[in-house]
Design a protein around this motif. Sequence first.
Motif, PDB file in Angstrom:
ATOM      1  N   HIS A   1     -82.337 -16.534 -35.025  1.00 49.94           N
ATOM      2  CA  HIS A   1     -83.253 -17.496 -34.406  1.00 49.94           C
ATOM      3  C   HIS A   1     -83.968 -18.228 -35.536  1.00 49.94           C
ATOM      4  O   HIS A   1     -83.875 -17.844 -36.710  1.00 49.94           O
ATOM      5  CB  HIS A   1     -84.266 -16.794 -33.481  1.00 49.94           C
ATOM      6  N   THR A   2     -84.673 -19.277 -35.200  1.00 54.25           N
ATOM      7  CA  THR A   2     -85.413 -20.024 -36.231  1.00 54.25           C
ATOM      8  C   THR A   2     -86.831 -19.489 -36.395  1.00 54.25           C
ATOM      9  O   THR A   2     -87.657 -20.116 -37.072  1.00 54.25           O
ATOM     10  CB  THR A   2     -85.448 -21.527 -35.902  1.00 54.25           C
ATOM     11  N   SER A   3     -87.114 -18.321 -35.799  1.00 55.78           N
ATOM     12  CA  SER A   3     -88.444 -17.721 -35.937  1.00 55.78           C
ATOM     13  C   SER A   3     -88.744 -17.322 -37.377  1.00 55.78           C
ATOM     14  O   SER A   3     -89.918 -17.165 -37.749  1.00 55.78           O
ATOM     15  CB  SER A   3     -88.565 -16.484 -35.031  1.00 55.78           C
TER      16      SER A   3
ATOM     17  N   GLN B   1     -91.084 -19.633 -38.852  1.00 60.28           N
ATOM     18  CA  GLN B   1     -92.473 -19.463 -38.438  1.00 60.28           C
ATOM     19  C   GLN B   1     -93.214 -18.525 -39.390  1.00 60.28           C
ATOM     20  O   GLN B   1     -94.339 -18.802 -39.808  1.00 60.28           O
ATOM     21  CB  GLN B   1     -92.541 -18.902 -37.017  1.00 60.28           C
TER      22      GLN B   1
ATOM     23  N   GLN C   1     -81.119 -24.161 -32.213  1.00 60.42           N
ATOM     24  CA  GLN C   1     -82.330 -23.708 -31.542  1.00 60.42           C
ATOM     25  C   GLN C   1     -83.537 -24.535 -31.980  1.00 60.42           C
ATOM     26  O   GLN C   1     -83.620 -24.998 -33.125  1.00 60.42           O
ATOM     27  CB  GLN C   1     -82.577 -22.230 -31.853  1.00 60.42           C
TER      28      GLN C   1
ATOM     29  N   GLU D   1     -87.679 -24.133 -32.002  1.00 60.40           N
ATOM     30  CA  GLU D   1     -88.819 -23.251 -31.780  1.00 60.40           C
ATOM     31  C   GLU D   1     -90.094 -23.996 -32.103  1.00 60.40           C
ATOM     32  O   GLU D   1     -90.136 -24.835 -33.004  1.00 60.40           O
ATOM     33  CB  GLU D   1     -88.715 -21.986 -32.643  1.00 60.40           C
TER      34      GLU D   1
ATOM     35  N   ALA E   1     -86.091 -21.793 -22.009  1.00 56.67           N
ATOM     36  CA  ALA E   1     -86.898 -21.343 -23.146  1.00 56.67           C
ATOM     37  C   ALA E   1     -87.458 -19.956 -22.898  1.00 56.67           C
ATOM     38  O   ALA E   1     -87.663 -19.524 -21.761  1.00 56.67           O
ATOM     39  CB  ALA E   1     -88.050 -22.323 -23.398  1.00 56.67           C
TER      40      ALA E   1
ATOM     41  N   SER F   1     -90.893 -17.793 -24.258  1.00 55.65           N
ATOM     42  CA  SER F   1     -92.192 -18.186 -24.802  1.00 55.65           C
ATOM     43  C   SER F   1     -93.188 -17.045 -24.670  1.00 55.65           C
ATOM     44  O   SER F   1     -92.916 -16.014 -24.048  1.00 55.65           O
ATOM     45  CB  SER F   1     -92.715 -19.418 -24.060  1.00 55.65           C
TER      46      SER F   1
ATOM     47  N   ALA G   1     -95.893 -19.399 -29.065  1.00 53.12           N
ATOM     48  CA  ALA G   1     -94.594 -19.776 -29.629  1.00 53.12           C
ATOM     49  C   ALA G   1     -93.595 -19.901 -28.486  1.00 53.12           C
ATOM     50  O   ALA G   1     -93.743 -19.275 -27.434  1.00 53.12           O
ATOM     51  CB  ALA G   1     -94.122 -18.734 -30.639  1.00 53.12           C
TER      52      ALA G   1
ATOM     53  N   GLY H   1     -89.106 -20.883 -27.797  1.00 47.61           N
ATOM     54  CA  GLY H   1     -87.801 -21.185 -28.374  1.00 47.61           C
ATOM     55  C   GLY H   1     -86.824 -21.582 -27.292  1.00 47.61           C
ATOM     56  O   GLY H   1     -86.837 -21.022 -26.191  1.00 47.61           O
TER      57      GLY H   1
END
Length: 344
Positions: free
Chosen positions: A172-174, A177, A212, A214, A285, A287, A309, A311
């Motif tokens: 994921h692109t977390s 973050q 993705q 986010e 999504a 969230s 947050a 995604g």
Amino acid sequence: MLDKIQELLGEVDAVVVNSKDDLEKFRIKYISRKGILNDLFDEFKTVANEQKRAVGQELNKLKNLAEQKLRDFTEALEQSAGDSKASGIDLTLPVAPNFAGSIHPLTLTRQRVLEIFARMGFNHEDGPEVETDWYNFTALNFPEDHPAREMQDTFFVEKKAVQKDDVLLRTHTSNVQVRLMEHKKPPIRSLMIGRVYRNEAISARAHCQFHQIEGLYVDKKVSFKDLKDTLYHFAKEMFDKDTKIRLRPSYFPFTEPSAEIDISCFICKGSGCNICKHSGWVEIAGSGMVDPNVLENSGIDSEEYTGFAFGMGIERITMLRYGVKDLRLFFENDVRFLRQFEGA
């Protein structure tokens, strides 16, 4: 006979050949076995002896002229054909239409998402696709025994002695973050967009790689209502004002409380299809409110700051936006499919 030969000399000299068909007609008429020259030589046998010298000279002159003309015409046509082939242009073909280029539908959706969130004050951040376990899992509050860490769910590049040092393709692109919160203090309002990888079977609804989006908003007194209003506004802007939205309680290690975001299916209009699993609703999504542990792992005081947050997959949004029923079409580079988005 002399008069006839003289007339033919002028006729042969004036002949113009523009094609192979013209050339063949010339050969048959004058030089072939059934041509005029052959008939004249047969007639020459009946000419009086005192005239044979003069007639023979003119007849040979006619023969030489016709044969020379045939050679010249043949050479000219071959030269013309060679020039056309060398140029690679067939002037007899119809003009081909010009096709305008098109932007890939995933790129169109990405640009639209950025535009919508930019008006709400979100900027754009990026990060690495090859990541360590710390940024992809540990810092995001994933337990050490979480199933997502297993080989059947994640593509590992290198396994280390210490789990948090494992190298993998981000799921994921977390990860962006965490990196962002480490180096920037609140307020933070950013979007993370990029390619992610998961070990899944490829089908009409899933792929081993996808894109993705986010979002992260961290500040003082950020509430769940801020999250709900943000996603509700996005759904209305991305699709249309009649879009319905619902939130379902869920669980994610890095948010608490958490919710799945569903919108009414645009493909079947609620009647049921393979995309919405015949429910009339499509999840777009995941969230929730950022878990305090995630804030602390990133160096942010969870007593002072809160955040939300979310995604979502670009492919899923694009399928809804354009009525595409098979996710695999986005990766096949079929120009027949891509040309449908010219001018979109």
